[in-house]
Scaffold this motif. Sequence first.
Motif, PDB file in Angstrom:
ATOM      1  N   GLY A 173       0.779  -1.229   0.000  1.00 11.28           N
ATOM      2  CA  GLY A 173       0.000   0.000   0.000  1.00 11.28           C
ATOM      3  C   GLY A 173       0.809   1.276   0.000  1.00 11.28           C
ATOM      4  O   GLY A 173       0.265   2.359   0.245  1.00 11.28           O
ATOM      5  N   HIS A 174       2.110   1.189  -0.261  1.00 10.29           N
ATOM      6  CA  HIS A 174       2.952   2.386  -0.204  1.00 10.29           C
ATOM      7  C   HIS A 174       2.909   3.130  -1.535  1.00 10.29           C
ATOM      8  O   HIS A 174       2.511   2.592  -2.565  1.00 10.29           O
ATOM      9  N   LEU A 175       3.317   4.398  -1.493  1.00  7.10           N
ATOM     10  CA  LEU A 175       3.378   5.215  -2.697  1.00  7.10           C
ATOM     11  C   LEU A 175       4.379   4.623  -3.690  1.00  7.10           C
ATOM     12  O   LEU A 175       5.356   3.992  -3.283  1.00  7.10           O
ATOM     13  N   PRO A 176       4.166   4.823  -4.992  1.00  2.00           N
ATOM     14  CA  PRO A 176       5.018   4.163  -5.993  1.00  2.00           C
ATOM     15  C   PRO A 176       6.467   4.628  -5.924  1.00  2.00           C
ATOM     16  O   PRO A 176       6.759   5.801  -5.682  1.00  2.00           O
ATOM     17  N   VAL A 177       7.371   3.657  -6.170  1.00  2.00           N
ATOM     18  CA  VAL A 177       8.793   3.973  -6.284  1.00  2.00           C
ATOM     19  C   VAL A 177       9.031   4.542  -7.678  1.00  2.00           C
ATOM     20  O   VAL A 177       8.489   4.048  -8.673  1.00  2.00           O
ATOM     21  N   LEU A 178       9.831   5.602  -7.753  1.00  2.00           N
ATOM     22  CA  LEU A 178      10.148   6.219  -9.039  1.00  2.00           C
ATOM     23  C   LEU A 178      11.553   5.828  -9.472  1.00  2.00           C
ATOM     24  O   LEU A 178      12.451   5.637  -8.630  1.00  2.00           O
ATOM     25  N   VAL A 179      11.737   5.716 -10.792  1.00  2.00           N
ATOM     26  CA  VAL A 179      13.039   5.377 -11.370  1.00  2.00           C
ATOM     27  C   VAL A 179      13.449   6.518 -12.289  1.00  2.00           C
ATOM     28  O   VAL A 179      12.687   6.945 -13.160  1.00  2.00           O
ATOM     29  N   THR A 180      14.657   7.029 -12.097  1.00  2.00           N
ATOM     30  CA  THR A 180      15.158   8.103 -12.951  1.00  2.00           C
ATOM     31  C   THR A 180      16.544   7.741 -13.453  1.00  2.00           C
ATOM     32  O   THR A 180      17.372   7.213 -12.701  1.00  2.00           O
ATOM     33  N   ASP A 181      16.781   7.962 -14.745  1.00  2.00           N
ATOM     34  CA  ASP A 181      18.115   7.744 -15.309  1.00  2.00           C
ATOM     35  C   ASP A 181      18.314   8.713 -16.465  1.00  2.00           C
ATOM     36  O   ASP A 181      17.355   9.328 -16.948  1.00  2.00           O
ATOM     37  N   PRO A 182      19.548   8.872 -16.920  1.00  2.00           N
ATOM     38  CA  PRO A 182      19.814   9.872 -17.968  1.00  2.00           C
ATOM     39  C   PRO A 182      19.188   9.548 -19.311  1.00  2.00           C
ATOM     40  O   PRO A 182      19.089  10.426 -20.170  1.00  2.00           O
ATOM     41  N   VAL A 183      18.771   8.292 -19.540  1.00  2.00           N
ATOM     42  CA  VAL A 183      18.291   7.889 -20.857  1.00  2.00           C
ATOM     43  C   VAL A 183      16.784   8.046 -20.984  1.00  2.00           C
ATOM     44  O   VAL A 183      16.273   8.628 -21.942  1.00  2.00           O
ATOM     45  N   GLU A 184      16.035   7.551 -20.009  1.00  2.00           N
ATOM     46  CA  GLU A 184      14.580   7.561 -20.085  1.00  2.00           C
ATOM     47  C   GLU A 184      13.997   8.617 -19.148  1.00  2.00           C
ATOM     48  O   GLU A 184      14.644   9.079 -18.207  1.00  2.00           O
ATOM     49  N   THR A 218       0.307  17.291   1.139  1.00  2.00           N
ATOM     50  CA  THR A 218       0.414  18.491   1.966  1.00  2.00           C
ATOM     51  C   THR A 218      -0.928  19.204   2.015  1.00  2.00           C
ATOM     52  O   THR A 218      -1.743  19.081   1.102  1.00  2.00           O
ATOM     53  N   PRO A 219      -1.200  19.958   3.116  1.00  2.00           N
ATOM     54  CA  PRO A 219      -2.483  20.658   3.241  1.00  2.00           C
ATOM     55  C   PRO A 219      -2.731  21.606   2.082  1.00  2.00           C
ATOM     56  O   PRO A 219      -1.835  22.330   1.643  1.00  2.00           O
ATOM     57  N   GLY A 220      -3.934  21.586   1.559  1.00  2.00           N
ATOM     58  CA  GLY A 220      -4.314  22.506   0.497  1.00  2.00           C
ATOM     59  C   GLY A 220      -3.829  22.115  -0.882  1.00  2.00           C
ATOM     60  O   GLY A 220      -3.926  22.912  -1.826  1.00  2.00           O
ATOM     61  N   SER A 221      -3.285  20.911  -1.034  1.00  2.00           N
ATOM     62  CA  SER A 221      -2.814  20.485  -2.352  1.00  2.00           C
ATOM     63  C   SER A 221      -3.350  19.099  -2.663  1.00  2.00           C
ATOM     64  O   SER A 221      -3.685  18.329  -1.761  1.00  2.00           O
ATOM     65  N   ASP A 222      -3.405  18.773  -3.946  1.00  2.00           N
ATOM     66  CA  ASP A 222      -3.866  17.469  -4.384  1.00  2.00           C
ATOM     67  C   ASP A 222      -2.664  16.546  -4.533  1.00  2.00           C
ATOM     68  O   ASP A 222      -1.635  16.928  -5.104  1.00  2.00           O
ATOM     69  N   ILE A 223      -2.790  15.313  -4.027  1.00  2.00           N
ATOM     70  CA  ILE A 223      -1.649  14.402  -4.034  1.00  2.00           C
ATOM     71  C   ILE A 223      -1.211  14.065  -5.456  1.00  2.00           C
ATOM     72  O   ILE A 223      -0.023  13.920  -5.724  1.00  2.00           O
ATOM     73  N   GLU A 224      -2.167  13.975  -6.378  1.00  2.00           N
ATOM     74  CA  GLU A 224      -1.803  13.688  -7.764  1.00  2.00           C
ATOM     75  C   GLU A 224      -0.998  14.838  -8.367  1.00  2.00           C
ATOM     76  O   GLU A 224      -0.031  14.622  -9.104  1.00  2.00           O
ATOM     77  N   ASP A 225      -1.389  16.066  -8.038  1.00  2.00           N
ATOM     78  CA  ASP A 225      -0.637  17.224  -8.525  1.00  2.00           C
ATOM     79  C   ASP A 225       0.775  17.235  -7.947  1.00  2.00           C
ATOM     80  O   ASP A 225       1.748  17.563  -8.640  1.00  2.00           O
ATOM     81  N   GLN A 226       0.884  16.871  -6.671  1.00  2.00           N
ATOM     82  CA  GLN A 226       2.195  16.849  -6.034  1.00  2.00           C
ATOM     83  C   GLN A 226       3.085  15.758  -6.623  1.00  2.00           C
ATOM     84  O   GLN A 226       4.293  15.950  -6.792  1.00  2.00           O
ATOM     85  N   LEU A 265       6.632  16.207  -8.414  1.00  2.00           N
ATOM     86  CA  LEU A 265       7.823  15.447  -8.034  1.00  2.00           C
ATOM     87  C   LEU A 265       8.478  14.829  -9.268  1.00  2.00           C
ATOM     88  O   LEU A 265       9.703  14.919  -9.452  1.00  2.00           O
ATOM     89  N   ILE A 266       7.667  14.221 -10.120  1.00  2.00           N
ATOM     90  CA  ILE A 266       8.206  13.605 -11.340  1.00  2.00           C
ATOM     91  C   ILE A 266       8.838  14.668 -12.234  1.00  2.00           C
ATOM     92  O   ILE A 266       9.928  14.469 -12.790  1.00  2.00           O
ATOM     93  N   GLY A 267       8.166  15.816 -12.365  1.00  2.00           N
ATOM     94  CA  GLY A 267       8.720  16.892 -13.182  1.00  2.00           C
ATOM     95  C   GLY A 267      10.044  17.401 -12.643  1.00  2.00           C
ATOM     96  O   GLY A 267      10.981  17.686 -13.403  1.00  2.00           O
ATOM     97  N   THR A 268      10.130  17.520 -11.330  1.00  2.00           N
ATOM     98  CA  THR A 268      11.380  17.982 -10.708  1.00  2.00           C
ATOM     99  C   THR A 268      12.508  17.003 -10.964  1.00  2.00           C
ATOM    100  O   THR A 268      13.639  17.400 -11.299  1.00  2.00           O
TER     101      THR A 268
END
Length: 657
Positions: free
Chosen positions: A415-426, A469-477, A481-484
């Motif tokens: 039930g945890h939030l998804p793990v993200l994978v980041t690399d220089p190619v994809e 966080t208060p006042g924000s939508d988790i999907e937007d956050q 995060l992915i964009g950052t």
Amino acid sequence: MSDLAEVVPPGCADVVEELCQCAAGGTASGSRAAEERFRGLLEAAPDAMVIVDDTGTIKLVNAQTEALFGYKREELLGHPVELLVPGRFRTHHTEHRNAYAHNQQVRPMGAGLDLYGLRKDGTEFPVEISLSPLETADGLLVSAAVRDVSERKAAEERINELAALVESSQDAILAKTLDGRITYWNAAAHSLYGFTAAEAVGQHVSILAPTDRHDEIGVLLDRLRRGEKVEHFETLRLTRNGGLLDVDVTLWPTRAADGTVIGACAIVRDISDRKRAEAELTELYEQQRHIALTLQRSLMGTPPAIPGLATASRYLPATQGAGVGGDWFDLIPLGAGRVGVLIGDVMGRGLEAAAVMGQLRSAAHALAKTGMQPRQLMQALDTVVADLDVPDQLVTCCYLVIAADTGDVTVCSAGHLPVLVTDPVESVRTLPSPVNAPLGVGDVIYEQCRTTIARGATLVLYTDGLVETPGSDIEDQLTQLIGTLDKLADSTPDLEYVADHVLASLLPGADGHDDDVTLLLTRLPAAPLASAATALPALPESVPAGREFLAGVLDAWKLAHRADDACLLASEILTNSVLHAQGPIGVHVCRTVIELTVEITDRSPHLPQPRVAAEDAESGRGLLLVRALADDWGVRPTDEGKTTWFSFKHPPARGDG
């Protein structure tokens, strides 16, 4: 008549003077004209006009008298004027009337006394009465102008009440001009500041401000000139003896009838005791918070630095309440180039959540060290949560096992939030993982999956405090995060920089988050320098074949000096697999910068345990040799059976290999 305007109610002086002139009379025709004019003026008077003779008998009244007292005209004419006077005043009224007959002049009646009129319905009301003598052909008449002063009396009483309240107030109250000169100073201001009213009134209000706050006085006066109200402004003020006070000041502008700001009033309250109490509470809160955070960090532990594995982690306690929560993470060296990565979040906050977290972290760490697979670990932790007997306790958790030699990542998420994978190619993506219920739900069969990740890729794990966080939508956050991470992926920056940048982007107001926050970045290690593998049947001849394969590999890698120990240990493990397992038997050899690892896999789920062999026994010494000669060793279950492994640290290569 020169003093007529001073004693007759405003608006009546001219009327009364003309009445006097009309009463003087003249010729017959002139008398009739004067009488008509007299009556017209009487009716035009703004106040009740009652004209009596020298015996106190009412001779004339106007319409205002009827309206004020509730009588019709005919009910008053010919009756004594005492009809309009409350009974308790009638004796004195007669005396005053008789005295007036001997001292005729225009003057107020009963100067200095509270006078009352009596209406027909029996109600009393406060009045002002002005008397004027009227000389007529028929003798002396007295004109009484009667005015109802109920509203004025009520206003005066209200003013007196307010004045008494202001003077008796426990708060300092002062008034000042727009240039800052003090015009009023109550008793509480004297008590607060030490200045008497005589010392304060006329002084500039800056005498109450410390030198470094004189500019503050100018700013406040400017706001008052603009008509602003200043509420609960906390500052420091100076007493007569030079002491400093913490005060709460409320200021508001005073206005003229046309709305123009003409001055200001201030209510000043001493808040020194409150400030001291707040400081003590803050100090106590910080002490408790420090104790709680020390406890939590003790429960969370410090993950070890794992050679060859780049990581960065951040933990931010909640800034509200005690600060403790249920977040935790762990890095667990599993041997043979494998690393366990664990993150979890006990729902709720406070010491109870932290205590549950501490127990789960300890249990998870111990279970992971046995080498069990992620789904098995989750199944075991689910039982642990149930045994804690904490009502409605839910825990989200994610466990990954990273295999350095293959780049394989095995993950099970409860039930945890998804793990993200980041690399220089994809682009940044979500690590595939089956959807499982949180720990504590019960009767759940947990599933896992395995994914191969590119070398140099980074796994990003986090708790909900980062994105919920208060006042924000988790999907937007999550999108943010992915964009950052996407913006940082191309340059493959230092993980510490990435961690700081992510927190700054998603929690710009980090001083106000109401949940603890955990962020863990793990970059997959580089590929091993070399590896080799072979498969053997579960037959006795596989033992020497395995030794020969291993010796050849080590000789090719310029590690022949390790061959004797490595082949001895491999022979013991291969013998155990041939005797107790089914084939095929896998032999895998891997070399990194820091160690040499040999893994032997078979199809038996039975995990061997070291034991002391009897003196005449022919078996039972294999694992004892492994323990004695290897720098590290272990056994882990697999879907098909088990893998037994051993390793030597820092294998010194001979020659130029």
